[in-house]
Design a protein around this motif. Structure first.
Motif, PDB file in Angstrom:
ATOM      1  N   ARG A 193       0.797  -1.228   0.000  1.00 57.52           N
ATOM      2  CA  ARG A 193       0.000   0.000   0.000  1.00 57.52           C
ATOM      3  C   ARG A 193       0.831   1.279   0.000  1.00 57.52           C
ATOM      4  NH1 ARG A 193      -2.834   0.861   4.375  1.00 57.52           N
ATOM      5  NH2 ARG A 193      -4.468   1.997   3.263  1.00 57.52           N
ATOM      6  N   THR A 194       2.139   1.178   0.075  1.00 56.10           N
ATOM      7  CA  THR A 194       2.981   2.370   0.206  1.00 56.10           C
ATOM      8  C   THR A 194       3.139   3.090  -1.137  1.00 56.10           C
ATOM      9  OG1 THR A 194       4.199   1.306   1.987  1.00 56.10           O
ATOM     10  CG2 THR A 194       5.238   3.210   0.927  1.00 56.10           C
ATOM     11  N   PRO A 195       2.820   4.379  -1.215  1.00 58.27           N
ATOM     12  CA  PRO A 195       3.048   5.144  -2.452  1.00 58.27           C
ATOM     13  C   PRO A 195       4.539   5.180  -2.781  1.00 58.27           C
ATOM     14  CG  PRO A 195       1.612   6.347  -0.938  1.00 58.27           C
ATOM     15  CD  PRO A 195       2.179   5.203  -0.164  1.00 58.27           C
ATOM     16  N   ASN A 214       4.845  13.632  -7.367  1.00 56.80           N
ATOM     17  CA  ASN A 214       4.335  13.442  -6.011  1.00 56.80           C
ATOM     18  C   ASN A 214       2.828  13.213  -6.053  1.00 56.80           C
ATOM     19  OD1 ASN A 214       6.768  13.668  -4.513  1.00 56.80           O
ATOM     20  ND2 ASN A 214       6.753  15.880  -4.901  1.00 56.80           N
ATOM     21  N   GLU A 215       2.473  12.123  -6.690  1.00 56.56           N
ATOM     22  CA  GLU A 215       1.081  11.717  -6.838  1.00 56.56           C
ATOM     23  C   GLU A 215       0.964  10.233  -6.498  1.00 56.56           C
ATOM     24  OE1 GLU A 215      -1.772  13.015  -7.453  1.00 56.56           O
ATOM     25  OE2 GLU A 215      -1.405  15.011  -8.292  1.00 56.56           O
ATOM     26  N   HIS A 216      -0.240   9.857  -6.116  1.00 53.49           N
ATOM     27  CA  HIS A 216      -0.502   8.460  -5.766  1.00 53.49           C
ATOM     28  C   HIS A 216      -0.795   7.664  -7.045  1.00 53.49           C
ATOM     29  CE1 HIS A 216      -1.523   5.133  -3.202  1.00 53.49           C
ATOM     30  NE2 HIS A 216      -2.768   5.073  -3.639  1.00 53.49           N
ATOM     31  N   THR A 219       2.024   2.081  -6.326  1.00 53.63           N
ATOM     32  CA  THR A 219       2.401   1.670  -4.973  1.00 53.63           C
ATOM     33  C   THR A 219       3.453   0.575  -5.033  1.00 53.63           C
ATOM     34  OG1 THR A 219       0.737  -0.079  -4.827  1.00 53.63           O
ATOM     35  CG2 THR A 219       0.047   2.150  -4.172  1.00 53.63           C
ATOM     36  N   ALA A 240      -3.860   1.788  -7.460  1.00 49.47           N
ATOM     37  CA  ALA A 240      -3.928   3.243  -7.321  1.00 49.47           C
ATOM     38  C   ALA A 240      -4.883   3.884  -8.333  1.00 49.47           C
ATOM     39  CB  ALA A 240      -2.530   3.843  -7.466  1.00 49.47           C
TER      40      ALA A 240
END
Length: 361
Positions: A193-195, A214-216, A219, A240
């Protein structure tokens, strides 16, 4: 210690055994042990508690059709009190205790409270500080009871815990998440789950260094899927972009992290980029592990791997030249070894009555 606390012991004589519950903000992990001490069931379910109690309620209602919930003792640890559904950790623990007490037999319901042992549901809210986010303590207390010296590393979907112990005694300096982040006993990154922007801020691509969007967009699940490392059962959430879990879909999401399209690189390019992210996550684990070793652990200290991302712990051990053991081998000798390692805190709760010698720092 109050006289009504049951520390590392049975509080009742359950008719059908004991069920361990690790109630996380994103996943529910459940382990059932029968009266003979044999694991009969271990599983993970997606329960996005930040959206409300509905997913957890559904999971427990479904489990009630499959497990003898009313005839078992229940032992609970949690990290779910941290989700932003609750105002603060105290509110989260108290609401979860009350909520679970309605759905599980309250006289057979106990909450893991660290040094205080297992506290009955009726008084659990008085121990909210000890109950909050203590699942790592259950796993490490068990590990320290059977291995003399080492670092227990649980790499999950969202976070990684690194807890040192020596001479069967825990050496942790933190207890709350804030303290453990300070002391390098927790890294807020996992394998699902980590971006990706949390792993590094720049990457090499076709001979250039590129800063990340710097966007999701993607992951860690995407990079480990591309690399062939991601356990199939580990990724229980939508991607995502809400699209598929194929390797191609993961490469497409990865390309967006550098402002590119899938067609701007070959499969080899995206594989190489995924490997770079994986190496940086391994760097963080290795460096933090070395920090724990610097506390003066024995030369024979062992790395113990737990969680769905424990393949990374094996790689840390290889990099540092340390002995490695999968916690599943310690928790059970039966068919559930791999699942037990995936759900280590839930299974450890079932074993703690055998671990009275492990003293928490």
């Amino acid at each position: 210690m109050s006289v009504y606390i049951s520390t590392w012991s049975w509080a009742v004589s359950p008719e059908r055994g004991v069920i361990g519950w690790d109630v996380g903000g994103a996943h529910l992990k459940v382990a059932w042990q029968d009266r003979r001490g044999t694991l009969r069931r271990v599983e993970i379910r997606a329960t996005p508690l930040w959206q409300g109690f509905e997913s957890l309620d559904l999971a427990i209602r479904e489990l009630a059709q499959e497990l003898p919930l009313q005839m078992c003792e229940h032992r609970v640890t949690m990290t779910a009190e941290l989700v932003d559904l609750f105002d603060d950790r105290r509110s989260g623990v108290c609401e979860l205790v009350d909520w679970l007490s309605v759905r599980l037999p309250p006289q057979q319901l106990f909450f893991f409270a660290g040094q205080e042992g297992f506290v009955p549901a009726a008084v659990a809210s008085n121990f909210y500080e000890q109950i909050a986010s203590a699942n790592w303590l259950a796993t490490t207390s068990f590990a320290a009871s059977v291995i003399a010296s080492g670092v227990m590393i649980d790499v999950g979907s969202t976070t990684s815990d690194l807890l040192p112990f020596d001479k069967h005694q825990l050496q942790n300096r933190g207890f709350t998440d804030r303290e453990r982040l300070l002391h390098g006993e927790m890294i807020y990154a996992g394998i699902v789950r980590t971006p990706l922007m949390a792993i590094t801020d720049r990457v090499p691509f076709k001979g250039d260094w590129l800063t990340l969007a710097n966007e999701h967009f993607a992951t860690t699940a995407d990079i480990y899927r591309i690399l062939g490392d991601l356990p199939e059962h580990a990724d229980l959430y939508p991607a995502a972009d809400g699209k598929g879990h194929s390797i191609t879909a993961s490469m497409r999401r990865l390309s967006r992290m550098i402002g590119a399209d899938l067609g701007d690189g070959s499969d080899a390019d995206w594989y190489r980029l995924a490997a770079f992210f994986a190496d940086r996550q391994l760097d963080a684990l290795s460096l933090t592990c070395q920090r724990q070793f610097s506390l003066g652990l024995a030369d024979s200290a062992t790395l113990i791997g737990a969680g769905v991302g424990r393949f990374l712990v094996q790689r840390v051990a290889d990099r540092l030249g340390c002995p490695y053991i999968d916690i599943g081998q310690l928790l059970t000798q039966g068919e559930y070894g791999a699942k037990a390692a995936d759900c280590a805190p839930a299974v450890a709760l079932l074993r703690l009555q055998q671990c009275r010698s492990a003293v928490c720092a």
